[in-house]
Design a protein around this motif. Structure first.
Motif, PDB file in Angstrom:
ATOM      1  N   LEU A  25       0.825  -1.198   0.000  1.00  0.00           N
ATOM      2  CA  LEU A  25       0.000   0.000   0.000  1.00  0.00           C
ATOM      3  C   LEU A  25       0.864   1.254   0.000  1.00  0.00           C
ATOM      4  N   ALA A  26       1.953   1.224   0.775  1.00  0.00           N
ATOM      5  CA  ALA A  26       2.862   2.370   0.822  1.00  0.00           C
ATOM      6  C   ALA A  26       3.471   2.630  -0.552  1.00  0.00           C
ATOM      7  N   PHE A  27       3.866   1.553  -1.256  1.00  0.00           N
ATOM      8  CA  PHE A  27       4.421   1.708  -2.600  1.00  0.00           C
ATOM      9  C   PHE A  27       3.369   2.256  -3.574  1.00  0.00           C
ATOM     10  N   LEU A  28       2.135   1.804  -3.441  1.00  0.00           N
ATOM     11  CA  LEU A  28       1.083   2.282  -4.327  1.00  0.00           C
ATOM     12  C   LEU A  28       0.812   3.770  -4.107  1.00  0.00           C
ATOM     13  N   VAL A  29       0.768   4.189  -2.844  1.00  0.00           N
ATOM     14  CA  VAL A  29       0.533   5.597  -2.536  1.00  0.00           C
ATOM     15  C   VAL A  29       1.686   6.441  -3.057  1.00  0.00           C
ATOM     16  N   ALA A  30       2.931   5.966  -2.808  1.00  0.00           N
ATOM     17  CA  ALA A  30       4.103   6.702  -3.294  1.00  0.00           C
ATOM     18  C   ALA A  30       4.084   6.794  -4.815  1.00  0.00           C
ATOM     19  N   GLY A  31       3.700   5.697  -5.471  1.00  0.00           N
ATOM     20  CA  GLY A  31       3.640   5.699  -6.929  1.00  0.00           C
ATOM     21  C   GLY A  31       2.623   6.691  -7.464  1.00  0.00           C
ATOM     22  N   LEU A  32       1.463   6.768  -6.808  1.00  0.00           N
ATOM     23  CA  LEU A  32       0.436   7.716  -7.237  1.00  0.00           C
ATOM     24  C   LEU A  32       0.903   9.160  -7.042  1.00  0.00           C
ATOM     25  N   LEU A  33       1.575   9.420  -5.918  1.00  0.00           N
ATOM     26  CA  LEU A  33       2.087  10.769  -5.668  1.00  0.00           C
ATOM     27  C   LEU A  33       3.133  11.157  -6.708  1.00  0.00           C
ATOM     28  N   LEU A  34       4.045  10.210  -7.005  1.00  0.00           N
ATOM     29  CA  LEU A  34       5.101  10.496  -7.976  1.00  0.00           C
ATOM     30  C   LEU A  34       4.551  10.662  -9.383  1.00  0.00           C
ATOM     31  N   THR A  35       3.488   9.946  -9.689  1.00  0.00           N
ATOM     32  CA  THR A  35       2.924   9.993 -11.032  1.00  0.00           C
ATOM     33  C   THR A  35       2.077  11.236 -11.258  1.00  0.00           C
ATOM     34  N   PHE A  36       1.312  11.643 -10.251  1.00  0.00           N
ATOM     35  CA  PHE A  36       0.321  12.687 -10.474  1.00  0.00           C
ATOM     36  C   PHE A  36       0.562  13.985  -9.706  1.00  0.00           C
ATOM     37  N   VAL A  37       1.421  13.999  -8.703  1.00  0.00           N
ATOM     38  CA  VAL A  37       1.555  15.193  -7.860  1.00  0.00           C
ATOM     39  C   VAL A  37       2.941  15.813  -7.958  1.00  0.00           C
ATOM     40  N   ALA A  38       3.937  15.132  -7.467  1.00  0.00           N
ATOM     41  CA  ALA A  38       5.303  15.678  -7.456  1.00  0.00           C
ATOM     42  C   ALA A  38       6.298  14.551  -7.666  1.00  0.00           C
ATOM     43  N   LYS A  39       7.401  14.880  -8.313  1.00  0.00           N
ATOM     44  CA  LYS A  39       8.370  13.849  -8.646  1.00  0.00           C
ATOM     45  C   LYS A  39       9.773  14.434  -8.668  1.00  0.00           C
ATOM     46  N   PRO A  40      10.754  13.695  -8.111  1.00  0.00           N
ATOM     47  CA  PRO A  40      12.134  14.183  -8.189  1.00  0.00           C
ATOM     48  C   PRO A  40      12.774  13.806  -9.517  1.00  0.00           C
ATOM     49  N   TYR A  41      13.644  14.682 -10.019  1.00  0.00           N
ATOM     50  CA  TYR A  41      14.390  14.410 -11.244  1.00  0.00           C
ATOM     51  C   TYR A  41      15.851  14.762 -11.035  1.00  0.00           C
ATOM     52  N   GLU A  42      16.717  14.039 -11.719  1.00  0.00           N
ATOM     53  CA  GLU A  42      18.144  14.347 -11.704  1.00  0.00           C
ATOM     54  C   GLU A  42      18.462  15.296 -12.856  1.00  0.00           C
ATOM     55  N   VAL A  43      19.205  16.355 -12.575  1.00  0.00           N
ATOM     56  CA  VAL A  43      19.638  17.289 -13.619  1.00  0.00           C
ATOM     57  C   VAL A  43      20.727  16.602 -14.446  1.00  0.00           C
ATOM     58  N   LEU A  52      21.312  25.433 -11.664  1.00  0.00           N
ATOM     59  CA  LEU A  52      21.293  24.012 -11.347  1.00  0.00           C
ATOM     60  C   LEU A  52      22.631  23.384 -11.707  1.00  0.00           C
ATOM     61  N   GLN A  53      23.132  22.532 -10.814  1.00  0.00           N
ATOM     62  CA  GLN A  53      24.379  21.826 -11.052  1.00  0.00           C
ATOM     63  C   GLN A  53      24.080  20.432 -11.591  1.00  0.00           C
ATOM     64  N   VAL A  54      25.035  19.868 -12.330  1.00  0.00           N
ATOM     65  CA  VAL A  54      24.885  18.500 -12.824  1.00  0.00           C
ATOM     66  C   VAL A  54      24.726  17.567 -11.629  1.00  0.00           C
ATOM     67  N   GLY A  55      23.705  16.732 -11.660  1.00  0.00           N
ATOM     68  CA  GLY A  55      23.474  15.788 -10.571  1.00  0.00           C
ATOM     69  C   GLY A  55      22.542  16.287  -9.490  1.00  0.00           C
ATOM     70  N   ASP A  56      22.182  17.573  -9.512  1.00  0.00           N
ATOM     71  CA  ASP A  56      21.172  18.059  -8.565  1.00  0.00           C
ATOM     72  C   ASP A  56      19.884  17.261  -8.735  1.00  0.00           C
ATOM     73  N   ARG A  57      19.216  17.026  -7.625  1.00  0.00           N
ATOM     74  CA  ARG A  57      17.878  16.429  -7.690  1.00  0.00           C
ATOM     75  C   ARG A  57      16.878  17.539  -7.441  1.00  0.00           C
TER      76      ARG A  57
END
Length: 235
Positions: A25-43, A52-57
């Protein structure tokens, strides 16, 4: 020992009360948040130095443009189309593909091969050109202030500008941004392969432009979240 209360609990409650069910359930909730709300990306590159520096998240707000459009100055993450592909790219290896998948999910690892970070300069219907007499970019004929730009192309009025021969590489001809597209540039202006990269020449054709598409927008970059010493809000 199983208690009488435990025996008489509905089966669905016993299942949901298990460690593995709660973990799933925790993975499903995290997946929904990452898919539809907010998500980290690597520069992935230095095209946004010094912001922004190379490798910043960075944390990307995926809901930022549900009711509004990106505006000049916004830092956006977008999925690039084929016009952004680098010639000579090597096929993805299985390990690298797996690492990219982990990076897409967690933000800690390489992001997608065509996921880019740039700054919006022009929105659909706006005209963009460079430069005015001071070397500034014009949006709808008005020069914009860009304190974030680093390592710009050389420009000196009357010596190396848009009317001299040779012409300053900072210059590009006026263009009207198409519908459902955005003109994006890097903050490290002379080191960025951005929308205008192939257009900074007096002989560039009308097809030199490449755009961030409305459908390809992932969201607005709102903060640097890693490494910890670089924690900061963006824009």
């Amino acid at each position: 020992m199983t208690t009488d209360a435990g025996k008489h609990r509905p089966r669905w409650r016993r299942i949901l009360g298990s460690f593995w069910a709660q973990l799933l359930l925790a993975f499903l909730v995290a997946g929904l948040l990452l898919t539809f709300v907010a998500k980290p990306y690597e520069v992935p590159s230095g095209s946004m130095l010094q912001t922004l520096q190379v490798g910043d998240r960075i944390l990307v707000n995926r809901l930022a443009y549900l009711a509004t459009e990106p505006t000049t100055g916004d830092i956006v993450v977008f999925d690039a189309d084929r016009t952004w592909e680098v010639s000579g790219a090597t096929p993805a290896e299985p390990i690298r593909t797996a690492l990219r998948w982990i990076g897409e999910v967690t933000g800690f690892g390489p992001s997608g091969p065509h996921t880019l970070v740039k700054r919006v300069i022009g929105s659909p219907g706006q005209s963009v050109a460079c430069c005015d007499d001071a070397g500034k970019v014009l949006v709808d004929g008005v020069p914009i202030d860009e304190p974030y730009v680093s390592d710009d192309f050389p420009f000196e009025a009357g010596v190396l500008d848009c009317g001299t021969t040779p012409r300053s590489s900072r210059c590009f001809d006026e263009v009207v941004v198409p519908a459902e597209a955005y003109l994006v540039l890097g903050d490290d202006r002379s080191g960025s392969r951005d929308s205008a990269a192939s257009c900074r020449s007096p002989v560039a054709g009308a097809d030199c432009w490449r755009w961030a598409s409305d459908t390809g927008l992932v969201g607005k970059a709102v903060a640097i979240i890693w490494p910890i010493p670089r924690w900061a809000a963006l824009g």
